[in-house]
Design an enzyme around this catalytic site. Sequence first.
Site, PDB file in Angstrom:
ATOM      1  N   HIS A 118       0.830  -1.210   0.000  1.00 26.02           N
ATOM      2  CA  HIS A 118       0.000   0.000   0.000  1.00 26.02           C
ATOM      3  C   HIS A 118       0.863   1.258   0.000  1.00 26.02           C
ATOM      4  CE1 HIS A 118      -2.795  -2.778   2.534  1.00 26.02           C
ATOM      5  NE2 HIS A 118      -2.840  -3.081   1.264  1.00 26.02           N
ATOM      6  N   HIS A 122      -9.695 -14.042   5.219  1.00 20.85           N
ATOM      7  CA  HIS A 122      -9.024 -13.321   4.124  1.00 20.85           C
ATOM      8  C   HIS A 122      -9.263 -14.067   2.823  1.00 20.85           C
ATOM      9  CE1 HIS A 122      -5.837 -11.731   1.526  1.00 20.85           C
ATOM     10  NE2 HIS A 122      -5.878 -10.647   2.299  1.00 20.85           N
TER      11      HIS A 122
END
Length: 431
Positions: free
Chosen positions: A115, A181
Site C-alpha cells: 500500500h 481473508h
Amino acid sequence: MSKGEMSVSIVKIPYSRGFVDLEVKDTNLLGVLESKAHHFKTEDDQETIVRKALESPISSPRLKDLAKEKNNIVIITSDHTRPVPSKITLPILLEEIRSGNPTADITILIATGFHRLTTREEMINKFGEDIVNNEKLVNHDCWDDKNLVDVGILPSGGKLILNKLAMEADLLVAEGFIEPHFFAGFSGGRKSVLPGVASGTTVLANHCSKFIASEFARTGWLEGNPIHKDMLFAAEAANLAFILNVVIDADKKVINAFAGNRVLAHETGCKFVTELASVKSIPADIVITSNGGYPLDQNIYQAVKGMTAAEATANEDAVIIIAAACNDGHGGKAFYDTFVENPTPQSIMDKILQIPMESTIPDQWESQILARVLIKHKVILVTDQCDPQLVRDMKMIHAYTLDEALKMAYEIKGQNATVTVVPDGVSVIVL
C-alpha cells in the site's frame, strides 16, 4: 426486523464510518448471513482481554521476559487500511515490553505491505497523538531498496526480501487482527511480515496468478494454501518471536485476543474465528454485501474482498451489490489501468493467467479476482464518495444508494428475484 405491514426487512449495512439501511421485501429475501462475532458477548472490557492474552501467552514465554536484555526491539503494526485497534493494543504492548526492559530501544514499524505510506494524520487517527508524538514510528516502503535486505528464496521460488529494521531487530514482535481473508485464508500472524514488511518484488511473487487461481487460496483456508506457505516461511526467516492478534466485532471492538508463538497463537485465533464466522451459503439471484465500513472500504481495491463473500453465495449470473465508500478512489493505479486498458473482464483474466511468477505486475492479484467475479456476475458498486466514472471504468455499475442499486438489480433479474444479504462481507466464511 420488519417494517410494519409492508412486510419489509431492514438490514444495517456497514458503510464508511457508520451504517446505511437496506430495505428488502420479505417475499424476496432468502436470508441474512452474519458472523456470530458481531453478537459475541464477553464479560471483560477490551483492555482486560488484551492483558489476559499477554499474561498467558500460547506456547511462548511472556513478552516482558523475552524483552529482557534485548536492546533493539521492533513492533510491526498494521497500516491505515486495517481496523486493528492499536489505540488499545499498542500502549499495552509497550507497557509489557518496558516492564521487562525499561531501557529498550523500541521502533514501531508500520506494515504498509504494497500500500501507499501512512500519513501523519492517519497515524494519529490510528495510534493516538501520545504514541505518534512520543514513540519512534517508521513507515515500511516496499520499494526503498536501501532499507531492504535479501533474506533468501521462498518455497515458491520467489525472492524473499524484507525490511532491514525487522531483520536487524534483537526481538521482533507483531500486532494485528484475525479475520477471514479472501486468498490468504486469514489475516494476522505471519501476514505482518509477508506482505506487511516485504519488498514489492517479494509481494509480487507471493501474489502470482498461479497461486491466486489455486483452489486452496480461498477464504478461511490454510491447509495446502501456497500463499500461506510462503508467508509462514517469511515469518520464520524474520524470526518473528511473538504476536498479539485480536478478534473484533462489527463495532471494531476487541472480543478476544491471542498472544504468543507466531504459528500456534495464530492458529488458535483462526479456529476461534472459524467457529464464529462460518455461515452456510444461501444461493440467490441478487447478493448484497459491504466491505465492513471504514477503514476497509476506503477504495475499490479493498472492496474486492467483500465481493468474494457475495460471489460464494451467488447463483449463476447473479447480480452482486456492494456498498463501499471508496473515498480514496481505486486504491491502485496499476489495478485501475488494467480495467481501463482491456475491453472485458475475460480479456483481463486471459492476460493475467499467462503472466509467470517472476513477471507478476503490481495489483495483478486484485485485478485477477475482480475479473473472476465480473466474468460471472454484474457488480453494482454503491458509493456517494467516489467518482461514478471511475466505477464504470472498472467494468462495474454505479449507484448512489442501496435502494437505487436494488431497483437496478430487479430490472436485471426480475421483480421476483431472490435476495441474500451478507452485511459485512469481510467477516464471514461462506461454506
